[in-house]
Design an enzyme around this catalytic site. Structure first.
Site, mmCIF file in Angstrom:
data_model
loop_
_atom_site.group_PDB
_atom_site.id
_atom_site.type_symbol
_atom_site.label_atom_id
_atom_site.label_comp_id
_atom_site.label_asym_id
_atom_site.label_seq_id
_atom_site.Cartn_x
_atom_site.Cartn_y
_atom_site.Cartn_z
ATOM 1 N N LYS A 46 1.507 -0.636 -13.856
ATOM 2 C CA LYS A 46 1.442 -0.151 -12.406
ATOM 3 C C LYS A 46 0.360 0.683 -11.907
ATOM 4 O O LYS A 46 0.025 1.855 -12.565
ATOM 5 C CB LYS A 46 2.773 0.644 -12.430
ATOM 6 C CG LYS A 46 3.169 1.382 -10.924
ATOM 7 C CD LYS A 46 4.537 1.829 -10.617
ATOM 8 C CE LYS A 46 4.853 2.568 -9.505
ATOM 9 N NZ LYS A 46 6.006 3.161 -9.338
ATOM 10 N N LYS A 80 2.242 -4.692 -11.055
ATOM 11 C CA LYS A 80 2.278 -3.938 -9.511
ATOM 12 C C LYS A 80 1.306 -3.119 -9.243
ATOM 13 O O LYS A 80 0.685 -2.455 -9.768
ATOM 14 C CB LYS A 80 3.704 -3.085 -9.629
ATOM 15 C CG LYS A 80 3.931 -2.397 -8.402
ATOM 16 C CD LYS A 80 5.136 -1.619 -8.668
ATOM 17 C CE LYS A 80 5.459 -0.705 -7.286
ATOM 18 N NZ LYS A 80 6.452 0.372 -7.291
HETATM 19 C C1 PBG Z 1 9.092 4.370 -7.455
HETATM 20 C C2 PBG Z 1 8.553 3.033 -6.888
HETATM 21 C C3 PBG Z 1 7.634 2.912 -5.803
HETATM 22 C C4 PBG Z 1 7.761 1.504 -5.644
HETATM 23 C C5 PBG Z 1 8.569 0.941 -6.300
HETATM 24 N N1 PBG Z 1 9.269 1.877 -7.411
HETATM 25 C C6 PBG Z 1 6.666 3.911 -5.391
HETATM 26 C C7 PBG Z 1 5.425 4.511 -6.047
HETATM 27 O O1 PBG Z 1 5.574 4.483 -7.193
HETATM 28 O O2 PBG Z 1 4.981 5.413 -5.270
HETATM 29 C C8 PBG Z 1 6.763 0.838 -4.631
HETATM 30 C C9 PBG Z 1 7.220 -0.115 -4.022
HETATM 31 C C10 PBG Z 1 6.530 -0.687 -3.082
HETATM 32 O O3 PBG Z 1 5.499 -0.244 -2.403
HETATM 33 O O4 PBG Z 1 6.962 -1.823 -2.350
HETATM 34 N N2 PBG Z 1 8.249 5.094 -8.370
#
Ligand code: PBG
Length: 325
Positions: A196, A249
């Site tokens: 991520k 992601k």
């Molecule tokens: C929680 C989370 C996030 C997203 C999914 N789970 C936000 C982040 O990490 O800031 C982002 C999903 C999206 O942008 O569609 N941590």
């Protein structure tokens, strides 16, 4: 011309039937996980302004969304909760009557066959908006693990079919796997947000889930967008710790990473087509600059082609409708 040798690629593009016969990548409703935002309160269906077509629902109206999802044959949803109370530890993330726990109980009772994936994180539940417990201005890794494990267990107790930890603490898969096993949930898989990135493309989600960091950023736990080899180290750790799926992601700017992970590992690979990627397409289409249907299908196809088995996407309902046309 007679002596010239060259390949006639156009032979296989001649008719729709031929093109379909040689198509290498296909999309189906079964590929998709549809994210759902659930809020405390009643009679709520509120559109996220930066994500046209995406709504926050209170539990009493959730059926409007889920009836549609199930009718379209989308097999799975990912649930995000927006609590009405936040504190430093994010206690509502693991409370038995937390918004996600209530929502999952309701969903599994009414839609037992729908696969419910629970996003396991603290940022929507902490008053500071970070994904763990804060000490001296930064997220304390090991202390956060206990809270995350507790959160995962509470989601499993509510009926979640899959736990998807998105917090990017080191060791979170081990901690959550132990927590689940000890609580009797040995068969609940972990869909790890293994890779991520600290991405600008989460902006609209932070409006949807009301979980923006109140100070600083997430760069001490989410990855630097310039790093490719580090992604494989992250994935390897999660595999060693017992992850059952690997999420990459965001997806669109990281198709190379999806391909790397597909080539190196044999676990199911999940692409998270994030909020900003959705918002870009929506904005361009509202301006008449892109053909939404064609652009969305092409974009999702590129993620499959890169190597994703599964795509978490806000476009899921539209895409399935268009694929049926
Ligand atoms: C929680 C989370 C996030 C997203 C999914 N789970 C936000 C982040 O990490 O800031 C982002 C999903 C999206 O942008 O569609 N941590």
């Amino acid at each position: 011309m007679k002596d010239l040798i060259f390949d006639r690629h156009r032979r296989l593009r001649k008719t729709p039937a031929l093109r379909s016969m040689v198509k290498e990548t296909s999309l189906s409703a079964k590929d998709f996980v549809y994210p759902v935002f659930v809020v405390e309160g009643h009679h709520i269906k509120k559109e996220v302004s930066s994500m046209p077509g995406v709504y926050q629902y209170s539990i009493d109206r959730l059926h409007e969304e889920l009836d549609e999802v199930t009718a379209l044959g989308i097999p799975s949803i990912m649930v995000f909760g927006i609590p009405d109370y936040k504190d430093a530890e994010g206690t509502m993330a693991y409370h038995d009557h937390g918004i996600v726990q209530k929502a999952i109980r309701y969903i599994k009772e009414k839609y037992p066959d729908l696969i419910v994936v629970a996003d396991t994180c603290l940022c929507e539940y902490t008053d500071h908006g970070h994904c763990g417990i804060i000490h001296n201005g930064d997220v304390e890794n090991d202390e956060s693990l206990a809270v995350l494990a507790k959160t995962a267990v509470s989601q499993a107790e509510a009926g979640a079919d899959i736990i998807a930890p998105s917090n990017m603490m080191d060791g979170f898969v081990t901690a959550i796997r132990h927590g689940l096993d000890e609580a009797g949930f040995k068969d609940i898989p972990i869909m790890s947000y293994a890779i991520k990135y600290a991405s600008a493309f989460y902006g609209p989600f932070r409006e949807a889930a009301e979980g923006a960091p109140q100070f600083g950023d997430r760069k001490t736990y989410q990855m630097d967008p310039g790093n490719r080899r580090e992604a494989l180290r992250e994935a390897q750790s999660d595999l060693n710790e017992g992850a059952d799926f690997l999420i990459v992601k965001p997806a669109l700017s990281y198709l190379d990473i999806i391909r790397d992970v597909r080539n190196r590992f044999d676990l199911p690979v999940v692409a998270y087509n994030v909020s900003g990627e959705y918002a870009m397409i929506k904005a361009a289409c509202q301006n008449g600059w892109l053909d939404e249907k064609a652009a969305v299908i092409e974009k999702l196809m590129s993620m499959k082609r890169a190597g994703a088995d599964i795509i978490i996407t806000y476009h899921a309902k539209d895409a399935v409708r268009w694929m049926k046309e």
